[in-house]
Design an enzyme around this catalytic site. Structure first.
Site, short mmCIF file in Angstrom:
data_model
loop_
_atom_site.label_atom_id
_atom_site.label_comp_id
_atom_site.label_asym_id
_atom_site.label_seq_id
_atom_site.Cartn_x
_atom_site.Cartn_y
_atom_site.Cartn_z
N HIS A 135 0.73 -1.46 0.26
CA HIS A 135 -0.05 -0.21 -0.32
C HIS A 135 0.66 1.49 0.16
O HIS A 135 0.67 2.37 -0.71
CB HIS A 135 -0.89 -0.17 1.50
CG HIS A 135 -1.87 0.85 0.98
ND1 HIS A 135 -2.65 1.12 0.32
CD2 HIS A 135 -2.07 2.25 1.56
CE1 HIS A 135 -3.70 2.35 0.47
NE2 HIS A 135 -3.46 2.83 1.69
N LYS A 197 -10.22 14.35 -4.11
CA LYS A 197 -11.23 13.82 -2.84
C LYS A 197 -11.14 13.35 -1.60
O LYS A 197 -9.24 14.04 -1.19
CB LYS A 197 -11.53 11.79 -2.98
CG LYS A 197 -9.78 11.24 -3.04
CD LYS A 197 -10.65 9.76 -2.73
CE LYS A 197 -9.49 8.40 -2.09
NZ LYS A 197 -9.04 7.56 -2.16
#
Length: 315
Positions: A135, A197
């Site tokens: 990640h 976002k």
């Protein structure tokens, strides 16, 4: 240890993804090691190795997905069993590295669990880690042992290249994934866009804006994982509203927890392309989902690591 000091190579698996382990060993032409991973009546994990591993180059294939804690403990206990059985080298092959999302202190008193897991693996006796699409790249630095960090992007890019799509734009679902989107776009020779976002809380996101030209284009959203699918489905809807022609999505890790399948099914996404670093049960496989195998890549990497060959040249 240097090449030639091992008795040979043996590959074992725990319970998280035996199908992938079997694919890898079949491609390599070697048998899967004989072992069992079971539980005592109170839930404690019991590992039994049914063949000699003394002096061997051992590879344990185990993704630490759902149930995350059980799968992690299975891996740690099998590593301990191998160490106590005098294995020559212990390689943890972790296609999906769990707890990777907690890689830094985002606010006061946060744990850094990806570092904790790295410490646990090393303390258990792991000599090398082979994993895919962490990640956050900096997690490699949490280990004081070699880490082979594979990327799934070339597998996904090859799939879309064969579709011969026109007017493509590769879209990153957030600023953090822009590098991955840029590499993907270079493969497809197309522009990129970025979804701006904000995330008010874990597993929830709000789309603020789209950076880049998506008007009349076929959009390919790329991410490292699909968990509850909220981010990817919201982004797909925003892309169509703001002028995108169609939306395809792709990701390496199919976590698919909670309402993910219902969201994907009812979304405007044309096709979702995923890799099988995690098992995807039949009940979660839907018509708009395509699953590609990472077994050929992992089998090649294991062979190269065992023979001291180059891994980076694969990418």
């Amino acid at each position: 240890m240097k090449k030639g000091t091992y008795s040979g190579m043996k590959i074992f698996t725990c319970n998280s993804h035996p199908k992938l382990a079997k694919e890898i060993t079949d491609l390599m032409g070697v048998p899967l090691g004989k072992s069992t991973v079971s539980k005592f009546s109170d839930g404690e994990i019991q590992v039994s190795i049914w063949e000699s591993v003394r002096g061997e180059d051992i590879y344990i294939i185990q993704s630490t997905g759902t149930p995350v804690n059980d799968n992690l403990m299975e891996l740690l206990i099998m590593v301990d069993a191998m160490k106590r059985a005098s294995a020559g080298r212990i390689n943890a092959v972790i296609p999906y590295y769990g707890y990777a999302r907690q890689d830094r202190k985002a606010k006061a008193r946060d744990p850094i669990t990806s570092k904790l897991v790295a410490d646990l693996l090393v303390a258990a006796g792991v000599d090398r880690v082979i994993t895919m699409d962490l990640h956050a790249n900096q997690i490699q630095g949490y280990f004081n042992i070699p880490v082979d960090h594979l990327v799934g992007m070339p597998i996904l890019a090859d799939y879309f290249m064969k579709k011969n799509m026109k007017d493509i734009v590769v879209v990153s679902p957030d600023h953090g994934s822009a590098g991955r989107a840029r590499n993907f776009a270079e493969k497809l020779d197309c522009p990129i866009a970025i979804v701006d976002k904000r995330r008010p809380e874990p597993n929830k996101s709000e789309i603020m804006n789209i950076i880049g030209d998506i008007d009349g284009r076929n959009c390919i959203l790329i991410d490292d994982m699909i968990d509850t699918a909220g981010t990817i489905c919201n982004a797909a809807e925003a892309l169509l509203k703001l002028g995108g022609k169609s939306v395809y999505t792709c990701a390496t890790h199919a976590v698919l927890s909670g309402p993910a399948i219902d969201r994907i099914n009812s979304s405007c996404i044309e096709e979702m392309v995923l890799l099988n670093t995690l098992p995807i049960p039949e009940e979660k496989r839907i018509d708009k989902m395509t699953v590609l195998s990472v077994a050929p890549l992992f089998s090649e990497v294991i062979s190269r690591v065992h023979n001291n060959g180059s891994v980076s040249s694969l990418f």
